[in-house]
Design an enzyme around this catalytic site. Structure first.
Site, PDB file in Angstrom:
ATOM      1  N   ALA A   1     -11.144  -7.713   6.909  1.00  5.89           N
ATOM      2  CA  ALA A   1      -9.860  -7.592   7.613  1.00  5.89           C
ATOM      3  C   ALA A   1     -10.051  -7.098   9.048  1.00  5.89           C
ATOM      4  O   ALA A   1      -9.347  -7.549   9.958  1.00  5.89           O
ATOM      5  CB  ALA A   1      -8.943  -6.645   6.846  1.00  5.89           C
TER       6      ALA A   1
ATOM      7  N   ASN B   1      -8.075 -12.990   3.949  1.00  7.55           N
ATOM      8  CA  ASN B   1      -8.608 -12.213   2.833  1.00  7.55           C
ATOM      9  C   ASN B   1     -10.135 -12.282   2.846  1.00  7.55           C
ATOM     10  O   ASN B   1     -10.726 -13.148   3.480  1.00  7.55           O
ATOM     11  CB  ASN B   1      -8.066 -12.764   1.502  1.00  7.55           C
ATOM     12  N   LEU B   2     -10.717 -11.364   2.120  1.00  9.86           N
ATOM     13  CA  LEU B   2     -12.182 -11.349   2.037  1.00  9.86           C
ATOM     14  C   LEU B   2     -12.711 -12.601   1.351  1.00  9.86           C
ATOM     15  O   LEU B   2     -13.757 -13.128   1.702  1.00  9.86           O
ATOM     16  CB  LEU B   2     -12.603 -10.098   1.257  1.00  9.86           C
ATOM     17  N   GLU B   3     -11.953 -13.062   0.370  1.00 11.09           N
ATOM     18  CA  GLU B   3     -12.432 -14.189  -0.457  1.00 11.09           C
ATOM     19  C   GLU B   3     -11.230 -15.009  -0.911  1.00 11.09           C
ATOM     20  O   GLU B   3     -10.098 -14.508  -0.877  1.00 11.09           O
ATOM     21  CB  GLU B   3     -13.171 -13.638  -1.682  1.00 11.09           C
TER      22      GLU B   3
ATOM     23  N   HIS C   1       6.009  -0.614  -2.589  1.00 14.95           N
ATOM     24  CA  HIS C   1       5.526   0.077  -3.791  1.00 14.95           C
ATOM     25  C   HIS C   1       5.534   1.599  -3.638  1.00 14.95           C
ATOM     26  O   HIS C   1       4.849   2.286  -4.382  1.00 14.95           O
ATOM     27  CB  HIS C   1       4.106  -0.413  -4.144  1.00 14.95           C
TER      28      HIS C   1
ATOM     29  N   GLY D   1      -5.272  -9.258   2.704  1.00 19.00           N
ATOM     30  CA  GLY D   1      -5.943  -8.320   1.807  1.00 19.00           C
ATOM     31  C   GLY D   1      -5.195  -8.065   0.518  1.00 19.00           C
ATOM     32  O   GLY D   1      -5.158  -6.930   0.036  1.00 19.00           O
TER      33      GLY D   1
ATOM     34  N   ASN E   1       0.828  -1.214   0.000  1.00 24.40           N
ATOM     35  CA  ASN E   1       0.000   0.000   0.000  1.00 24.40           C
ATOM     36  C   ASN E   1       0.857   1.256   0.000  1.00 24.40           C
ATOM     37  O   ASN E   1       1.917   1.303   0.609  1.00 24.40           O
ATOM     38  CB  ASN E   1      -0.936  -0.005   1.213  1.00 24.40           C
TER      39      ASN E   1
ATOM     40  N   CYS F   1      13.070  13.008  -6.897  1.00 23.75           N
ATOM     41  CA  CYS F   1      13.721  13.721  -7.989  1.00 23.75           C
ATOM     42  C   CYS F   1      14.186  12.699  -9.016  1.00 23.75           C
ATOM     43  O   CYS F   1      14.849  11.722  -8.670  1.00 23.75           O
ATOM     44  CB  CYS F   1      14.906  14.528  -7.454  1.00 23.75           C
TER      45      CYS F   1
HETATM   46  P1  NAD Z   1      -5.884  -5.758  -4.883  1.00 23.95           P
HETATM   47  O1  NAD Z   1      -6.758  -4.572  -4.938  1.00 23.95           O
HETATM   48  O2  NAD Z   1      -5.434  -6.395  -6.148  1.00 23.95           O
HETATM   49  O3  NAD Z   1      -6.621  -6.885  -4.040  1.00 23.95           O
HETATM   50  C1  NAD Z   1      -7.252  -6.573  -2.816  1.00 23.95           C
HETATM   51  C2  NAD Z   1      -7.643  -7.866  -2.131  1.00 23.95           C
HETATM   52  O4  NAD Z   1      -8.207  -7.512  -0.886  1.00 23.95           O
HETATM   53  C3  NAD Z   1      -8.680  -8.687  -2.904  1.00 23.95           C
HETATM   54  O5  NAD Z   1      -8.286 -10.057  -2.914  1.00 23.95           O
HETATM   55  C4  NAD Z   1      -9.969  -8.484  -2.089  1.00 23.95           C
HETATM   56  O6  NAD Z   1     -10.784  -9.643  -2.066  1.00 23.95           O
HETATM   57  C5  NAD Z   1      -9.414  -8.216  -0.705  1.00 23.95           C
HETATM   58  N1  NAD Z   1     -10.284  -7.376   0.124  1.00 23.95           N
HETATM   59  C6  NAD Z   1     -11.120  -6.379  -0.275  1.00 23.95           C
HETATM   60  N2  NAD Z   1     -11.737  -5.844   0.792  1.00 23.95           N
HETATM   61  C7  NAD Z   1     -11.267  -6.509   1.884  1.00 23.95           C
HETATM   62  C8  NAD Z   1     -11.522  -6.418   3.287  1.00 23.95           C
HETATM   63  N3  NAD Z   1     -12.385  -5.533   3.796  1.00 23.95           N
HETATM   64  N4  NAD Z   1     -10.878  -7.268   4.121  1.00 23.95           N
HETATM   65  C9  NAD Z   1      -9.988  -8.193   3.635  1.00 23.95           C
HETATM   66  N5  NAD Z   1      -9.710  -8.326   2.318  1.00 23.95           N
HETATM   67  C10 NAD Z   1     -10.333  -7.489   1.461  1.00 23.95           C
HETATM   68  O7  NAD Z   1      -4.683  -5.343  -3.937  1.00 23.95           O
HETATM   69  P2  NAD Z   1      -3.131  -5.626  -3.987  1.00 23.95           P
HETATM   70  O8  NAD Z   1      -2.920  -7.096  -4.100  1.00 23.95           O
HETATM   71  O9  NAD Z   1      -2.584  -4.880  -2.839  1.00 23.95           O
HETATM   72  O10 NAD Z   1      -2.632  -4.941  -5.339  1.00 23.95           O
HETATM   73  C11 NAD Z   1      -3.007  -3.593  -5.591  1.00 23.95           C
HETATM   74  C12 NAD Z   1      -1.909  -2.693  -6.062  1.00 23.95           C
HETATM   75  O11 NAD Z   1      -2.456  -1.382  -6.175  1.00 23.95           O
HETATM   76  C13 NAD Z   1      -0.791  -2.570  -5.061  1.00 23.95           C
HETATM   77  O12 NAD Z   1       0.395  -2.562  -5.761  1.00 23.95           O
HETATM   78  C14 NAD Z   1      -0.959  -1.225  -4.370  1.00 23.95           C
HETATM   79  O13 NAD Z   1       0.244  -0.483  -4.353  1.00 23.95           O
HETATM   80  C15 NAD Z   1      -1.944  -0.454  -5.224  1.00 23.95           C
HETATM   81  N6  NAD Z   1      -3.061   0.089  -4.401  1.00 23.95           N
HETATM   82  C16 NAD Z   1      -2.810   0.602  -3.165  1.00 23.95           C
HETATM   83  C17 NAD Z   1      -3.861   1.084  -2.380  1.00 23.95           C
HETATM   84  C18 NAD Z   1      -3.549   1.630  -1.004  1.00 23.95           C
HETATM   85  O14 NAD Z   1      -2.465   2.147  -0.779  1.00 23.95           O
HETATM   86  N7  NAD Z   1      -4.469   1.545  -0.032  1.00 23.95           N
HETATM   87  C19 NAD Z   1      -5.159   1.050  -2.859  1.00 23.95           C
HETATM   88  C20 NAD Z   1      -5.382   0.541  -4.148  1.00 23.95           C
HETATM   89  C21 NAD Z   1      -4.316   0.056  -4.915  1.00 23.95           C
END
Ligand code: NAD
Length: 241
Positions: free
Chosen positions: A221, A205-207, A112, A179, A95, A120
Protein backbone atom coordinates in the site's frame (compact mmCIF):
# COMPACT_ATOMS: atom_id res chain seq x y z
CA UNK A 1 -12.60 11.01 -23.51
CA UNK A 2 -13.96 10.34 -20.02
CA UNK A 3 -14.60 13.49 -18.04
CA UNK A 4 -12.65 13.83 -14.77
CA UNK A 5 -14.16 12.15 -11.73
CA UNK A 6 -16.43 14.33 -9.62
CA UNK A 7 -17.31 11.98 -6.78
CA UNK A 8 -14.89 9.45 -5.32
CA UNK A 9 -15.44 6.86 -2.60
CA UNK A 10 -12.48 5.00 -1.11
CA UNK A 11 -12.81 1.93 1.13
CA UNK A 12 -9.83 0.85 3.22
CA UNK A 13 -9.17 -2.34 5.16
CA UNK A 14 -6.56 -3.74 7.48
CA UNK A 15 -3.98 -3.98 4.65
CA UNK A 16 -3.46 -0.20 4.55
CA UNK A 17 -2.26 -0.25 8.17
CA UNK A 18 -0.10 -3.39 7.86
CA UNK A 19 3.08 -1.43 7.09
CA UNK A 20 2.40 0.77 10.14
CA UNK A 21 2.85 -2.37 12.24
CA UNK A 22 -0.78 -3.41 12.81
CA UNK A 23 -1.50 -6.99 11.87
CA UNK A 24 -4.27 -7.76 9.37
CA UNK A 25 -7.16 -10.10 10.10
CA UNK A 26 -6.31 -13.57 8.83
CA UNK A 27 -9.50 -14.65 7.14
CA UNK A 28 -8.00 -17.94 5.96
CA UNK A 29 -7.71 -19.31 9.49
CA UNK A 30 -10.26 -16.98 11.14
CA UNK A 31 -7.66 -15.54 13.54
CA UNK A 32 -7.27 -11.93 14.67
CA UNK A 33 -3.99 -11.46 16.56
CA UNK A 34 -4.01 -15.23 17.28
CA UNK A 35 -7.57 -15.25 18.65
CA UNK A 36 -10.51 -16.94 16.88
CA UNK A 37 -12.87 -14.12 15.82
CA UNK A 38 -15.82 -15.89 17.51
CA UNK A 39 -14.01 -15.33 20.83
CA UNK A 40 -13.13 -11.66 20.49
CA UNK A 41 -15.34 -10.17 17.78
CA UNK A 42 -18.88 -11.42 18.36
CA UNK A 43 -21.57 -10.39 20.90
CA UNK A 44 -21.72 -14.06 22.00
CA UNK A 45 -17.97 -14.08 22.69
CA UNK A 46 -18.37 -10.97 24.86
CA UNK A 47 -21.27 -12.51 26.81
CA UNK A 48 -19.24 -15.70 27.35
CA UNK A 49 -16.01 -14.10 28.49
CA UNK A 50 -16.07 -10.30 29.02
CA UNK A 51 -12.59 -10.10 30.65
CA UNK A 52 -10.97 -11.77 27.62
CA UNK A 53 -12.73 -9.39 25.21
CA UNK A 54 -11.95 -6.29 27.29
CA UNK A 55 -8.29 -7.35 27.42
CA UNK A 56 -8.12 -8.08 23.68
CA UNK A 57 -9.25 -4.52 22.84
CA UNK A 58 -7.13 -3.04 25.64
CA UNK A 59 -4.11 -4.57 23.91
CA UNK A 60 -5.21 -3.16 20.52
CA UNK A 61 -5.73 0.28 22.16
CA UNK A 62 -2.31 0.23 23.87
CA UNK A 63 -0.73 -0.69 20.55
CA UNK A 64 -2.42 2.16 18.65
CA UNK A 65 -1.31 4.63 21.34
CA UNK A 66 2.30 3.40 21.33
CA UNK A 67 5.01 5.61 19.80
CA UNK A 68 5.94 2.97 17.22
CA UNK A 69 2.58 3.06 15.41
CA UNK A 70 2.36 5.89 12.86
CA UNK A 71 0.51 6.58 9.59
CA UNK A 72 2.41 5.32 6.55
CA UNK A 73 2.69 6.91 3.07
CA UNK A 74 -0.60 5.29 1.98
CA UNK A 75 -2.58 7.06 4.74
CA UNK A 76 -0.77 10.32 3.96
CA UNK A 77 -1.43 10.05 0.21
CA UNK A 78 -5.19 9.71 0.80
CA UNK A 79 -5.27 12.76 3.07
CA UNK A 80 -3.27 14.80 0.52
CA UNK A 81 -5.60 13.72 -2.27
CA UNK A 82 -8.69 14.68 -0.25
CA UNK A 83 -7.30 18.17 0.34
CA UNK A 84 -6.28 18.77 -3.28
CA UNK A 85 -9.26 17.19 -5.06
CA UNK A 86 -12.05 19.67 -5.80
CA UNK A 87 -14.84 17.10 -6.17
CA UNK A 88 -16.67 15.07 -3.52
CA UNK A 89 -14.52 12.63 -1.58
CA UNK A 90 -15.54 10.11 1.07
CA UNK A 91 -13.17 7.74 2.86
CA UNK A 92 -14.80 4.71 4.45
CA UNK A 93 -12.60 2.56 6.63
CA UNK A 94 -13.18 -0.87 8.12
CA UNK A 95 -10.23 -0.19 10.39
CA UNK A 96 -10.67 0.55 14.05
CA UNK A 97 -7.29 2.30 14.29
CA UNK A 98 -6.92 6.10 14.06
CA UNK A 99 -4.22 6.29 11.39
CA UNK A 100 -6.37 7.99 8.72
CA UNK A 101 -7.30 10.87 11.02
CA UNK A 102 -3.71 11.15 12.23
CA UNK A 103 -2.61 11.47 8.58
CA UNK A 104 -5.10 14.32 8.09
CA UNK A 105 -8.14 12.68 6.47
CA UNK A 106 -11.35 14.56 7.27
CA UNK A 107 -14.37 13.20 5.46
CA UNK A 108 -13.99 9.79 7.08
CA UNK A 109 -16.43 7.15 8.29
CA UNK A 110 -15.40 4.28 10.59
CA UNK A 111 -17.96 1.66 9.60
CA UNK A 112 -16.67 -0.92 12.12
CA UNK A 113 -16.19 1.45 15.05
CA UNK A 114 -13.09 2.85 16.73
CA UNK A 115 -10.70 1.41 19.27
CA UNK A 116 -10.35 4.79 21.04
CA UNK A 117 -14.07 4.88 21.84
CA UNK A 118 -16.35 2.97 24.22
CA UNK A 119 -20.12 2.78 24.28
CA UNK A 120 -22.74 2.54 27.02
CA UNK A 121 -24.92 -0.53 26.45
CA UNK A 122 -27.92 1.24 28.00
CA UNK A 123 -27.88 4.68 26.41
CA UNK A 124 -25.72 3.85 23.33
CA UNK A 125 -23.78 7.06 24.08
CA UNK A 126 -20.18 6.95 22.84
CA UNK A 127 -17.20 8.24 24.83
CA UNK A 128 -13.48 8.61 24.11
CA UNK A 129 -11.20 6.18 25.93
CA UNK A 130 -7.40 6.10 25.97
CA UNK A 131 -6.91 3.96 29.06
CA UNK A 132 -7.83 0.30 29.66
CA UNK A 133 -11.51 -0.62 29.78
CA UNK A 134 -12.45 -3.24 32.37
CA UNK A 135 -15.71 -4.59 33.75
CA UNK A 136 -15.41 -2.26 36.76
CA UNK A 137 -15.01 0.90 34.67
CA UNK A 138 -17.81 3.27 35.73
CA UNK A 139 -20.03 4.46 32.92
CA UNK A 140 -20.07 8.24 32.57
CA UNK A 141 -23.82 8.32 31.95
CA UNK A 142 -25.17 5.46 34.15
CA UNK A 143 -22.59 5.98 36.91
CA UNK A 144 -22.43 2.21 37.37
CA UNK A 145 -20.03 -0.55 36.34
CA UNK A 146 -20.57 -3.30 33.77
CA UNK A 147 -22.45 -1.27 31.16
CA UNK A 148 -19.57 -0.33 28.88
CA UNK A 149 -18.28 -2.14 25.82
CA UNK A 150 -15.69 -1.34 23.15
CA UNK A 151 -17.22 0.80 20.35
CA UNK A 152 -16.49 -1.93 17.81
CA UNK A 153 -18.92 -3.52 15.36
CA UNK A 154 -18.72 -7.24 15.96
CA UNK A 155 -19.63 -9.98 13.48
CA UNK A 156 -23.42 -10.24 13.30
CA UNK A 157 -23.93 -6.55 14.18
CA UNK A 158 -25.01 -3.76 11.85
CA UNK A 159 -22.10 -1.62 10.59
CA UNK A 160 -22.28 2.12 11.27
CA UNK A 161 -23.22 4.94 8.85
CA UNK A 162 -24.79 2.59 6.28
CA UNK A 163 -27.33 5.14 4.95
CA UNK A 164 -24.62 7.70 4.26
CA UNK A 165 -22.38 5.01 2.76
CA UNK A 166 -25.05 3.65 0.42
CA UNK A 167 -25.95 7.14 -0.74
CA UNK A 168 -22.30 7.93 -1.51
CA UNK A 169 -21.82 4.61 -3.35
CA UNK A 170 -24.85 5.31 -5.51
CA UNK A 171 -23.58 8.76 -6.46
CA UNK A 172 -19.87 8.12 -6.99
CA UNK A 173 -18.16 7.80 -10.36
CA UNK A 174 -15.02 6.15 -8.95
CA UNK A 175 -14.77 3.55 -6.19
CA UNK A 176 -11.35 2.44 -4.92
CA UNK A 177 -10.83 -0.43 -2.43
CA UNK A 178 -7.47 -0.58 -0.65
CA UNK A 179 -6.00 -3.38 1.46
CA UNK A 180 -9.19 -5.31 2.03
CA UNK A 181 -9.64 -9.04 1.45
CA UNK A 182 -13.32 -8.75 0.54
CA UNK A 183 -14.21 -11.37 3.12
CA UNK A 184 -16.22 -9.14 5.46
CA UNK A 185 -19.83 -8.33 4.48
CA UNK A 186 -21.27 -5.77 3.62
CA UNK A 187 -18.05 -3.93 2.70
CA UNK A 188 -17.22 -6.76 0.29
CA UNK A 189 -20.23 -5.78 -1.83
CA UNK A 190 -19.59 -2.02 -2.02
CA UNK A 191 -17.84 -2.17 -5.39
CA UNK A 192 -20.87 -3.91 -6.89
CA UNK A 193 -23.20 -1.18 -5.61
CA UNK A 194 -20.90 1.43 -7.16
CA UNK A 195 -20.73 -0.52 -10.43
CA UNK A 196 -24.51 -0.65 -10.79
CA UNK A 197 -24.39 3.14 -11.11
CA UNK A 198 -21.59 2.83 -13.71
CA UNK A 199 -18.75 3.95 -11.45
CA UNK A 200 -15.24 2.82 -12.37
CA UNK A 201 -13.95 0.38 -9.74
CA UNK A 202 -10.31 -0.08 -8.75
CA UNK A 203 -8.61 -2.48 -6.33
CA UNK A 204 -5.24 -1.65 -4.74
CA UNK A 205 -4.05 -4.66 -2.76
CA UNK A 206 -1.02 -6.75 -1.99
CA UNK A 207 -2.42 -9.70 -3.91
CA UNK A 208 -5.47 -10.63 -6.01
CA UNK A 209 -8.66 -11.15 -3.98
CA UNK A 210 -10.74 -12.67 -6.77
CA UNK A 211 -13.12 -9.69 -6.93
CA UNK A 212 -14.09 -8.36 -10.37
CA UNK A 213 -12.97 -4.73 -10.18
CA UNK A 214 -12.41 -2.90 -13.50
CA UNK A 215 -8.76 -2.26 -12.64
CA UNK A 216 -6.30 -3.88 -10.21
CA UNK A 217 -2.90 -2.75 -8.98
CA UNK A 218 -0.94 -5.07 -6.73
CA UNK A 219 1.84 -4.21 -4.30
CA UNK A 220 2.51 -2.72 -0.88
CA UNK A 221 0.00 0.00 0.00
CA UNK A 222 2.82 2.45 0.81
CA UNK A 223 3.89 2.25 -2.86
CA UNK A 224 0.73 1.65 -4.92
CA UNK A 225 -1.56 4.07 -3.07
CA UNK A 226 0.64 7.20 -3.44
CA UNK A 227 1.38 6.29 -7.09
CA UNK A 228 -2.30 5.78 -7.94
CA UNK A 229 -3.61 8.92 -6.23
CA UNK A 230 -0.80 11.17 -7.52
CA UNK A 231 -1.65 9.92 -11.02
CA UNK A 232 -5.34 10.63 -10.41
CA UNK A 233 -4.63 14.18 -9.24
CA UNK A 234 -2.64 14.81 -12.42
CA UNK A 235 -5.67 13.60 -14.43
CA UNK A 236 -8.33 15.56 -12.59
CA UNK A 237 -6.25 18.73 -12.76
CA UNK A 238 -5.49 18.32 -16.46
CA UNK A 239 -7.29 20.76 -18.79
CA UNK A 240 -10.33 19.21 -20.50
CA UNK A 241 -10.01 18.55 -24.22
P1 NAD B 1 -8.23 -8.46 6.00
O1 NAD B 1 -7.23 -8.61 7.06
O2 NAD B 1 -9.29 -9.49 5.83
O3 NAD B 1 -7.48 -8.35 4.61
C1 NAD B 1 -6.35 -7.51 4.46
C2 NAD B 1 -6.00 -7.41 2.99
O4 NAD B 1 -4.92 -6.52 2.89
C3 NAD B 1 -5.57 -8.75 2.37
O5 NAD B 1 -6.22 -8.91 1.11
C4 NAD B 1 -4.05 -8.58 2.20
O6 NAD B 1 -3.57 -9.22 1.03
C5 NAD B 1 -3.92 -7.08 2.06
N1 NAD B 1 -2.63 -6.56 2.53
C6 NAD B 1 -1.84 -7.03 3.53
N2 NAD B 1 -0.74 -6.27 3.64
C7 NAD B 1 -0.86 -5.28 2.71
C8 NAD B 1 -0.04 -4.17 2.33
N3 NAD B 1 1.12 -3.91 2.94
N4 NAD B 1 -0.45 -3.37 1.32
C9 NAD B 1 -1.64 -3.61 0.67
N5 NAD B 1 -2.45 -4.65 0.98
C10 NAD B 1 -2.07 -5.46 1.99
O7 NAD B 1 -8.83 -7.00 6.19
P2 NAD B 1 -10.28 -6.41 6.07
O8 NAD B 1 -10.83 -6.77 4.73
O9 NAD B 1 -10.14 -5.00 6.46
O10 NAD B 1 -11.13 -7.18 7.18
C11 NAD B 1 -10.61 -7.23 8.51
C12 NAD B 1 -11.59 -6.92 9.60
O11 NAD B 1 -10.87 -6.94 10.83
C13 NAD B 1 -12.15 -5.52 9.49
O12 NAD B 1 -13.48 -5.58 9.82
C14 NAD B 1 -11.43 -4.68 10.53
O13 NAD B 1 -12.33 -3.93 11.33
C15 NAD B 1 -10.74 -5.66 11.45
N6 NAD B 1 -9.29 -5.33 11.61
C16 NAD B 1 -8.90 -4.03 11.73
C17 NAD B 1 -7.55 -3.72 11.85
C18 NAD B 1 -7.15 -2.26 11.96
O14 NAD B 1 -7.91 -1.45 12.46
N7 NAD B 1 -5.95 -1.87 11.49
C19 NAD B 1 -6.60 -4.72 11.86
C20 NAD B 1 -7.03 -6.06 11.76
C21 NAD B 1 -8.40 -6.35 11.64
Amino acid sequence: MRSPYRSIVVLTGAGISAESGIKTFRAADGLWENHPVEEVATPEGFERNPPLVYEFYNQRRRQILSKEIKPNPAHTALAKFEHEFDGTFLLITQNIDNLHERAGSENLLHMHGEILKMRCRNSQLVFDIHEDLVFDTTCRCCRSAGNLRPHIVWFGEMPLHMNQINQALQQCDLFVAIGTSGNVYPASGFYQTAKIRSADTVELNLEPTGSTFDEHKYGQASVVVPAYFEGLLATVHAPQG
